[in-house]
Motif scaffolding. Structure first.
Motif, short mmCIF file in Angstrom:
data_model
loop_
_atom_site.label_atom_id
_atom_site.label_comp_id
_atom_site.label_asym_id
_atom_site.label_seq_id
_atom_site.Cartn_x
_atom_site.Cartn_y
_atom_site.Cartn_z
N TYR A 127 0.86 -1.19 0.00
CA TYR A 127 0.00 0.00 0.00
C TYR A 127 0.89 1.23 0.00
CZ TYR A 127 -3.69 -3.20 1.51
OH TYR A 127 -4.58 -4.24 1.59
N LEU A 128 0.45 2.25 -0.70
CA LEU A 128 1.23 3.48 -0.75
C LEU A 128 0.28 4.67 -0.86
CD1 LEU A 128 4.11 4.64 -0.93
CD2 LEU A 128 3.99 4.37 -3.41
N PHE A 129 0.50 5.66 -0.02
CA PHE A 129 -0.30 6.90 -0.05
C PHE A 129 0.65 8.08 0.07
CE2 PHE A 129 -2.77 3.57 2.01
CZ PHE A 129 -3.94 3.58 1.27
N GLU A 130 0.39 9.12 -0.72
CA GLU A 130 1.22 10.33 -0.64
C GLU A 130 0.34 11.56 -0.73
OE1 GLU A 130 5.39 8.74 -2.68
OE2 GLU A 130 3.96 9.89 -3.89
N MET B 5 -4.39 3.95 6.62
CA MET B 5 -5.37 5.03 6.55
C MET B 5 -5.64 5.66 7.92
SD MET B 5 -8.01 3.84 3.57
CE MET B 5 -8.51 2.29 4.24
N ASP C 227 -4.48 9.81 3.00
CA ASP C 227 -4.99 8.85 2.02
C ASP C 227 -6.05 9.46 1.11
OD1 ASP C 227 -6.32 8.70 4.64
OD2 ASP C 227 -7.67 7.30 3.66
N GLY C 228 -6.37 10.71 1.28
CA GLY C 228 -7.18 11.38 0.27
C GLY C 228 -8.42 12.11 0.70
N THR D 269 -1.68 6.42 -5.36
CA THR D 269 -0.24 6.67 -5.54
C THR D 269 0.42 5.58 -6.38
OG1 THR D 269 -0.27 7.69 -3.35
CG2 THR D 269 1.88 7.23 -4.29
N ASN D 270 0.02 4.32 -6.12
CA ASN D 270 0.62 3.21 -6.84
C ASN D 270 0.32 3.23 -8.33
OD1 ASN D 270 2.11 1.73 -5.02
ND2 ASN D 270 0.33 0.65 -4.22
N ARG E 5 0.00 6.07 -10.23
CA ARG E 5 0.31 7.34 -10.90
C ARG E 5 1.31 7.17 -12.04
NH1 ARG E 5 0.32 10.87 -5.29
NH2 ARG E 5 -1.90 10.47 -4.88
N HIS F 129 -12.21 8.86 -4.69
CA HIS F 129 -10.95 8.21 -4.31
C HIS F 129 -11.13 6.70 -4.42
CE1 HIS F 129 -9.24 11.87 -2.34
NE2 HIS F 129 -10.53 12.16 -2.22
N LEU G 57 -9.73 3.46 -2.49
CA LEU G 57 -9.01 3.14 -1.25
C LEU G 57 -9.20 1.69 -0.87
CD1 LEU G 57 -9.95 6.28 0.90
CD2 LEU G 57 -7.78 5.84 -0.26
#
Lengths: 756, 88
Positions: free
Chosen positions: A182-185, A347, A419-420, B8-9, B11, B80, B82
């Motif tokens: 998992y990746l969030f930026e 999250m 996470d958005g 993000t993964n 993009r 989004h 998620l």
């Protein structure tokens, strides 16, 4: 105490005696272990003695030959699953994994993994016969540590496992134990850190912890010759259990009926199933009903605890205490099959705060431990321990009061999470204010080796689907049938919402939890959802009853129903006419028969729950033992339907959090065998370990619910480990970054600090 | 048009863009539009039937879309994708 938003209601906010109270206190309530059926057989399971091994051969012939044995099953008796993933309402199930977790196929992946089962005339014969089953294993090296299991060269649990959802360009890296990334930026993390005047980066470890429900898993199944299967069991979700059972057995869902018995605790651990398909195939083979009840060691070794984790967390702030950037890396044990709550942990980790620049990376990693499953706010307690500890250290460095720091940076309506999404109206800041203004926080703590800590926590709370049916009786009461199994007093909290809407007393509603053939589809009791979502369904049912009663009154008054309306527990009509609910109920037979209201909830989503805790404790520097002296929890409950049950959930969550913080952990030896699979050796808090937990119910109503309810069951477990770690630091100057903070671990750190 | 936040993964499939305005009146339609402009993104979000993949939730204006890919979205919606949330 409560901040008191719910006083405007007549029923909501009161504390009626729970409807199932008499049955519970007299011992008449029926649990799964109480099921007795004519001709019933008793079953025992054979479980793997190895943490990781290939099954080369199983010979059940000697067991089958024992007098009194009626059936023996292995995974060969369960249908092949193919490559299937099935939606279960709350999440999805990988069917090959679910099935082979119930009865191992080619490999055993943890000690205690079920391999075979025997049904016999009594449990003693079954237990003796199961020992005669011969299994030839090829023993493989176990991977017990989450970080080591990620390394190349690690022992691989699943040859076909590849990392899912890594960036598309990452390609196939071959067999791995890393199931998912998992990746969030958000924002510019590097720029945020470069602007920071104080940066703290630390690493944290948390142990595998069990939910510790007192009632073991159980299931009694009858597979009738007509193909109908009935299962009596302890479960958090009868419909989910029905679907899981049907999918494992590959029979139509309509041919399975699940009768939910009373439940002696679940906390997330009774969402998955382990026993029903085994009991069912034993029943099909024997032609008799079959009962399976786990022993305590089975519960520890073979049901889903919450994972251990490794977390690295970095935060940068300006000197005035404003967060500039934060970064988290975490790996969670999935256990034997993929599916840890690391995605939710990602999250949750920064959810309490307004983080302008953030990055979160998480990994779901298979290890040779039981498949982990939900435990109150899955993943959130782990990450709260990390971030709330780092924040405490930052507060210490820049000399700011920890409550002030949280007020300055706390998430509010409109705050965008890393996470958005942005938050709707939430009560994070209000819980901090409640703690800051509490008598506890305002009272100085004195004494040697004593310290105070605070910490906050977040949990989403979910919505999902619920159904109820409410029938008006002609004595003025209402029979309420619901599909939500009652774990925390929800019969009453749902009945109260129906009563409030109808303007009648809570005691005039008779709630019943029904089987899967007797009520509409209802998702699990979990995710802090029942008082919210099933409550909405009850309100909808009450509104339908209101509408029908208005028509009945109009019939009596010979007027247009549009000239009448339902107000304050009765119908008002033209010329000042009024008829009360009870009086109208008496006339149901005269006016057309039964009045039944159905209600469903499927679309509503909760806004999230926050809590802030304050703890005082004393450390014995000679032993490392921590004694909790005083504990106060402030939590946003939206609107507290039954304040006693809200307080009970808050207190229960805190006690479990204290256990997680100070003592609870799975001890494994090098071969992957759990060495403390009893309640004597797995140390949970007792009344000697915890003081009375003081509660402050904060009420910031959730606009998504007609009465403003927010779920309360999960978020209270999140802050305790961090609050306690912060208090330990204040008491003896030692910063603990590994859970549990048990006496030997804390003593070692105290001694280390003394020798510096 | 609805504003879609790109996970993000994923993009690398949108040339690094983290947000896009995309036409469509449902989550599924929005994903179809995304796929047209950025091939490969649909299979990361959806199964072969066009439903959201297990473990993926659409979050529309801050709320999990109860209807998944079938959820209607307003022109000013914020979307989004998620991980699915499940509690204890």
């Amino acid at each position: 105490m409560s901040t008191g938003q719910s006083r405007k209601y007549k029923v909501i906010g009161t504390r009626p005696v729970r409807h199932d109270g008499v049955d519970k206190v007299t011992g008449r309530a029926k649990y799964g272990a109480d099921v007795r059926l004519t001709g019933m057989l008793y079953a025992a399971m054979l479980r793997s003695p190895h943490a990781h091994a290939r099954i080369k051969r199983i010979d059940t012939s000697k067991a089958a030959a024992v007098p009194g044995v009626r059936a023996v099953v292995t995974s060969a008796d369960l249908p092949e699953q193919g490559d299937r993933i099935v939606e279960l309402g709350e999440g999805a199930a990988n069917m090959p994994h679910l099935s082979s977790n119930i009865l191992a196929r080619d490999k055993v992946l943890y000690r205690g993994h079920a391999v075979a089962a025997v049904a016999a005339d009594n449990i003693h014969i079954a237990e003796e016969a199961v020992k005669l089953i011969q299994v030839e294993y090829e023993i493989l090296p176990p991977e017990m540590d989450v970080v080591k299991a990620m390394r190349s060269g690690a022992s691989i649990l699943h040859d076909d496992l590849r990392t899912e959802f890594a960036s598309p360009s990452s390609g196939d890296s071959g067999p791995t134990n890393v199931a998912k990334q998992y990746l969030f930026e958000k924002g510019d993390v590097a720029a945020g850190f470069s602007r920071s005047e104080v940066v703290v980066e630390r690493e944290f470890d948390t142990a595998t912890v069990h939910q510790g429900y007192i009632e073991p898993h159980n299931a009694t199944a009858l597979w009738n010759p007509d193909g109908k299967i009935t299962v009596w069991m302890s479960t958090q979700g009868a419909f989910s259990a029905r679907q899981q059972t049907a999918e494992v057995l590959r029979v139509p869902v309509s041919s399975v009926k699940v009768v939910p018995m009373e439940i002696g605790g679940g906390f997330g651990g009774k969402i998955p199933i382990y026993l029903p398909p085994v009991a069912a195939v034993l029943s099909r083979k024997s032609g008799r009903p079959v009962k399976l009840v786990m022993q305590r060691a089975d519960v520890f070794e073979a049901t889903g605890p919450t994972p251990g984790s490794h977390i690295r967390l970095k935060m940068g702030v300006s000197k005035d205490g404003k967060i500039q950037a934060a970064e988290a890396w975490m790996a969670f044990e999935a256990g034997a099959y993929p599916g840890s709550p690391v995605g939710m942990a990602c999250m949750c980790v920064f959810a309490c705060y307004d983080i302008p620049n953030g990055r979160i990376e998480g990994y779901d990693v298979c290890v040779n431990r039981p498949r982990t499953f939900a435990y109150r706010a899955p993943g959130s307690t782990h990450v709260a321990f990390a971030i709330e500890s780092v924040i405490d250290e930052i507060c210490q460095k820049i000399g700011i009061d920890p409550a002030e720091f949280r007020l300055k940076n706390g998430a509010r309506e409109g705050t965008r999470r890393v996470d958005g999404p942005t938050f709707p109206r939430v009560g994070m800041v209000e819980t901090v204010e409640a703690i800051k203004n509490s008598a506890h926080y305002r009272t100085p703590l004195t004494g040697k080796n004593r310290g105070r800590g605070i910490a906050s926590g977040f949990w989403f709370n979910v919505g999902l689907k619920s159904s109820v049916t409410a029938t008006v009786n002609n004595d003025g009461t209402v029979s309420l049938v619901e599909g939500s199994t009652d774990i925390g007093g929800t019969r009453t909290s749902i009945a109260m919402q129906l009563a409030e809407t109808l303007g009648i007393a809570a005691e005039d509603v008779n709630p019943t939890v029904a089987d899967t053939d007797s009520v509409g589809y209802t998702d699990i009791t979990g995710g802090s959802r029942v008082t919210f979502a099933t409550g909405i369904a009850a309100v909808e049912a009450a509104k339908e009853i209101q509408r029908q009663l208005v028509e009945r009154a109009a019939l009596l008054w010979d007027c247009d129903p549009k000239a009448a309306c339902y107000v304050d527990g009765g119908v008002q009509g033209p010329d000042g006419k009024r008829i009360g609910f009870k009086e109208l109920a008496e006339k149901l037979h005269l006016t057309g028969g039964a009045v039944i209201g159905n209600g469903t909830s499927s679309a509503a989503q909760q806004g999230g729950a926050f809590g802030t805790h304050c703890v005082d404790l004393e450390v014995d520097p000679d032993t490392g033992k921590v004694q909790i002296l005083r504990y106060t929890i402030a939590q946003d409950a939206g609107t507290a339907i039954h304040p006693s049950y809200v307080e009970g959930q808050m207190q229960g969550g805190v006690v479990q959090g204290i256990g997680w913080a100070l003592n609870e952990e799975y001890f494994y030896d090098e071969q992957g065998s759990m060495r403390n699979a009893t309640f004597l050796d797995y140390r949970m808090p007792t009344t000697y370990d915890v003081p009375m937990i003081d509660t402050i119910i904060v009420e910031v109503p959730d606009p998504a619910h007609p009465y403003g309810v927010r779920g309360v069951g999960e978020v209270p477990i999140c802050p305790p480990p961090a609050a306690i770690a912060n208090a330990i630091r204040a008491a003896v100057g030692v910063r603990m970054r590994e859970l549990p903070m048990s006496p030997p671990r804390l003593l070692a750190e105290i001694l280390k600090a003394q020798t510096k | 048009m609805p504003r879609v936040f790109i996970p993000t993964n994923l993009r690398s499939l949108t040339q690094g863009l983290d947000q896009l305005e995309v036409g469509g009146s449902s989550v599924r339609a929005v994903i179809d539009q995304l796929e047209s402009a950025h091939p490969g993104i649909r299979e990361k979000l959806c199964d072969a039937q066009g439903n959201l993949r297990p473990g993926v939730s659409a979050v529309v204006n801050g709320s999990v879309a109860a209807l998944g890919a079938l959820q209607r979205v307003a022109p000013d919606a914020e979307i989004h994708f998620l991980p699915t949330i499940g509690g204890g």
